[in-house]
Write a protein that holds these residues in place. Structure first.
Motif, PDB file in Angstrom:
ATOM      1  N   THR A  17       0.844  -1.114  -0.013  1.00 13.08           N
ATOM      2  CA  THR A  17       0.070  -0.031  -0.110  1.00 13.08           C
ATOM      3  C   THR A  17       0.923   1.383   0.051  1.00 13.08           C
ATOM      4  O   THR A  17       0.727   2.282  -0.742  1.00 13.08           O
ATOM      5  CB  THR A  17      -0.997  -0.110   1.300  1.00 13.08           C
ATOM      6  N   ILE A  18       1.903   1.277   0.762  1.00 11.45           N
ATOM      7  CA  ILE A  18       2.613   2.432   1.126  1.00 11.45           C
ATOM      8  C   ILE A  18       3.290   2.887  -0.433  1.00 11.45           C
ATOM      9  O   ILE A  18       3.399   4.064  -0.719  1.00 11.45           O
ATOM     10  CB  ILE A  18       3.659   2.207   2.105  1.00 11.45           C
ATOM     11  N   PHE A  19       3.670   1.954  -1.226  1.00 15.13           N
ATOM     12  CA  PHE A  19       4.157   2.148  -2.631  1.00 15.13           C
ATOM     13  C   PHE A  19       3.131   3.202  -3.401  1.00 15.13           C
ATOM     14  O   PHE A  19       3.659   4.066  -3.920  1.00 15.13           O
ATOM     15  CB  PHE A  19       4.313   0.913  -3.307  1.00 15.13           C
ATOM     16  N   TYR A  20       1.877   2.526  -3.512  1.00 15.64           N
ATOM     17  CA  TYR A  20       0.870   3.198  -4.296  1.00 15.64           C
ATOM     18  C   TYR A  20       0.696   4.537  -3.716  1.00 15.64           C
ATOM     19  O   TYR A  20       0.275   5.536  -4.284  1.00 15.64           O
ATOM     20  CB  TYR A  20      -0.279   2.476  -4.332  1.00 15.64           C
ATOM     21  N   ILE A  21       0.704   4.788  -2.250  1.00 19.37           N
ATOM     22  CA  ILE A  21       0.398   6.138  -1.937  1.00 19.37           C
ATOM     23  C   ILE A  21       1.529   7.012  -2.159  1.00 19.37           C
ATOM     24  O   ILE A  21       1.222   8.361  -2.731  1.00 19.37           O
ATOM     25  CB  ILE A  21       0.431   6.110  -0.009  1.00 19.37           C
ATOM     26  N   SER A  22       2.677   6.855  -2.271  1.00 17.52           N
ATOM     27  CA  SER A  22       3.879   7.732  -2.659  1.00 17.52           C
ATOM     28  C   SER A  22       3.675   7.881  -4.023  1.00 17.52           C
ATOM     29  O   SER A  22       4.127   9.068  -4.732  1.00 17.52           O
ATOM     30  CB  SER A  22       5.103   7.057  -1.926  1.00 17.52           C
ATOM     31  N   ILE A  24       1.186   8.069  -5.977  1.00 21.92           N
ATOM     32  CA  ILE A  24      -0.133   9.073  -6.199  1.00 21.92           C
ATOM     33  C   ILE A  24       0.352  10.372  -5.777  1.00 21.92           C
ATOM     34  O   ILE A  24       0.266  11.318  -6.663  1.00 21.92           O
ATOM     35  CB  ILE A  24      -1.253   8.563  -5.489  1.00 21.92           C
ATOM     36  N   VAL A  25       0.981  10.444  -4.649  1.00 18.20           N
ATOM     37  CA  VAL A  25       1.228  11.751  -4.093  1.00 18.20           C
ATOM     38  C   VAL A  25       2.217  12.444  -5.089  1.00 18.20           C
ATOM     39  O   VAL A  25       2.388  13.831  -5.220  1.00 18.20           O
ATOM     40  CB  VAL A  25       1.710  11.659  -2.797  1.00 18.20           C
ATOM     41  N   PHE A  26       3.390  11.714  -5.417  1.00 17.99           N
ATOM     42  CA  PHE A  26       4.427  12.264  -6.174  1.00 17.99           C
ATOM     43  C   PHE A  26       4.024  12.207  -7.923  1.00 17.99           C
ATOM     44  O   PHE A  26       5.141  12.364  -8.525  1.00 17.99           O
ATOM     45  CB  PHE A  26       5.550  11.746  -5.735  1.00 17.99           C
ATOM     46  N   PHE A  70       8.276   3.526   0.395  1.00 13.11           N
ATOM     47  CA  PHE A  70       7.760   4.636   0.037  1.00 13.11           C
ATOM     48  C   PHE A  70       8.706   5.447  -1.030  1.00 13.11           C
ATOM     49  O   PHE A  70       8.244   5.875  -1.946  1.00 13.11           O
ATOM     50  CB  PHE A  70       7.979   5.508   1.193  1.00 13.11           C
ATOM     51  N   PHE A  71       9.971   5.383  -0.911  1.00 10.94           N
ATOM     52  CA  PHE A  71      10.952   6.234  -1.857  1.00 10.94           C
ATOM     53  C   PHE A  71      10.882   5.085  -3.179  1.00 10.94           C
ATOM     54  O   PHE A  71      11.121   5.864  -4.174  1.00 10.94           O
ATOM     55  CB  PHE A  71      12.116   6.063  -1.274  1.00 10.94           C
ATOM     56  N   LEU A  72      10.393   4.037  -3.189  1.00  2.00           N
ATOM     57  CA  LEU A  72      10.359   3.234  -4.256  1.00  2.00           C
ATOM     58  C   LEU A  72       9.415   3.891  -5.206  1.00  2.00           C
ATOM     59  O   LEU A  72       9.297   4.164  -6.417  1.00  2.00           O
ATOM     60  CB  LEU A  72       9.982   1.549  -4.072  1.00  2.00           C
ATOM     61  N   GLY A  73       8.288   4.134  -4.625  1.00  5.99           N
ATOM     62  CA  GLY A  73       7.058   4.735  -5.302  1.00  5.99           C
ATOM     63  C   GLY A  73       7.343   6.144  -5.752  1.00  5.99           C
ATOM     64  O   GLY A  73       6.933   6.623  -6.961  1.00  5.99           O
ATOM     65  N   PRO A  81       4.994   8.090 -15.765  1.00  2.00           N
ATOM     66  CA  PRO A  81       4.153   8.902 -16.627  1.00  2.00           C
ATOM     67  C   PRO A  81       4.763   9.667 -17.605  1.00  2.00           C
ATOM     68  O   PRO A  81       4.209  10.417 -18.393  1.00  2.00           O
ATOM     69  CB  PRO A  81       3.476   9.729 -15.405  1.00  2.00           C
ATOM     70  N   GLY A  82       6.164  10.020 -17.357  1.00  3.01           N
ATOM     71  CA  GLY A  82       6.757  10.887 -18.287  1.00  3.01           C
ATOM     72  C   GLY A  82       7.072  10.266 -19.762  1.00  3.01           C
ATOM     73  O   GLY A  82       7.624  11.287 -20.696  1.00  3.01           O
TER      74      GLY A  82
END
Length: 215
Positions: A17-22, A24-26, A70-73, A81-82
């Motif tokens: 979950t933490i992967f997808y949180i970061s 989305i946030v970034f 977290f930093f992986l995401g 996306p780029g």
């Protein structure tokens, strides 16, 4: 891993979950492709992702793995996306769809091999060497670090700057770029138009603007 890190099943789910949180946030990090030269930004994201993926092998606690995930995401959000934007530097609108399709198909293709790779690495006795799950992260992370470093020296920022093209081919590439985006071709990297960002955020059909007639 659950034994070595003393984690429960719900805690393991938090690693996912933490992967997808970061991520989305970034997600807005994709805008950095317009500010920083693509070869530098791609190298930063890929190398950073590889370092973090490798560091997962050195974690010894739940909090340490959470930080790594977290930093992986964080790094992946600035890369994926780029890619369509980067491809638009080299291909026209009617050409880019196939290339984006190939890029997107790489993820499920990698998943096909990832399961077999993970099984092969994590199976067997690891009581007398590095833990299998740690070895898996090393195998996934170290090649990405090398790829990120190579990216800095090999990825062209545009077709005009590609060292493998001769002058005639660069002239054609420049003409194709003007045909694609007009005079804005020379300003695609180095600044952000916040007016365009606002228009994209307010448009319910992002990326589906009508093509203006040239007649």
């Amino acid at each position: 891993m659950d034994t070595d890190l003393n984690i429960s099943s719900p805690e393991y789910q938090w690693f996912l979950t933490i992967f997808y949180i970061s991520y989305i946030v970034f997600e807005w990090f994709a805008l950095m492709w317009k500010i920083i030269p693509p070869h530098m930004w791609a190298a930063f994201c890929v190398t950073g992702w590889g370092i973090v993926a490798t560091c997962q092998a050195a974690t010894n606690s739940f909090s340490g793995m959470m930080a790594a995930r977290f930093f992986l995401g964080f790094f992946e959000a600035g890369f994926g996306p780029g890619i369509p934007y980067l491809l638009s530097f080299f291909y026209l609108r009617h050409e880019i769809g196939v290339r984006i399709g190939i890029f997107l198909s790489a993820a499920p293709l990698a998943t096909c091999f990832a399961g077999a790779l993970a099984y092969g690495i994590t199976s067997g006795d690891d009581s007398h060497r590095i833990k299998n799950w740690r070895l898996l992260f090393l195998v996934e992370g170290l090649p990405c670090i090398l790829a990120g470093i190579a990216t800095y020296f090999t990825l062209p920022d545009s077709a005009e700057k590609a060292t493998f093209l001769n002058e005639e081919e660069k002239t054609v590439a420049r003409a194709r770029g003007v045909r694609q985006v007009g005079d804005e071709e020379a300003h695609r990297v180095g600044h952000i138009s916040f007016k365009d960002v606002g228009a994209a955020l307010l448009d319910l059909k992002v990326g589906s603007y009508p093509i203006k007639s040239t007649k």
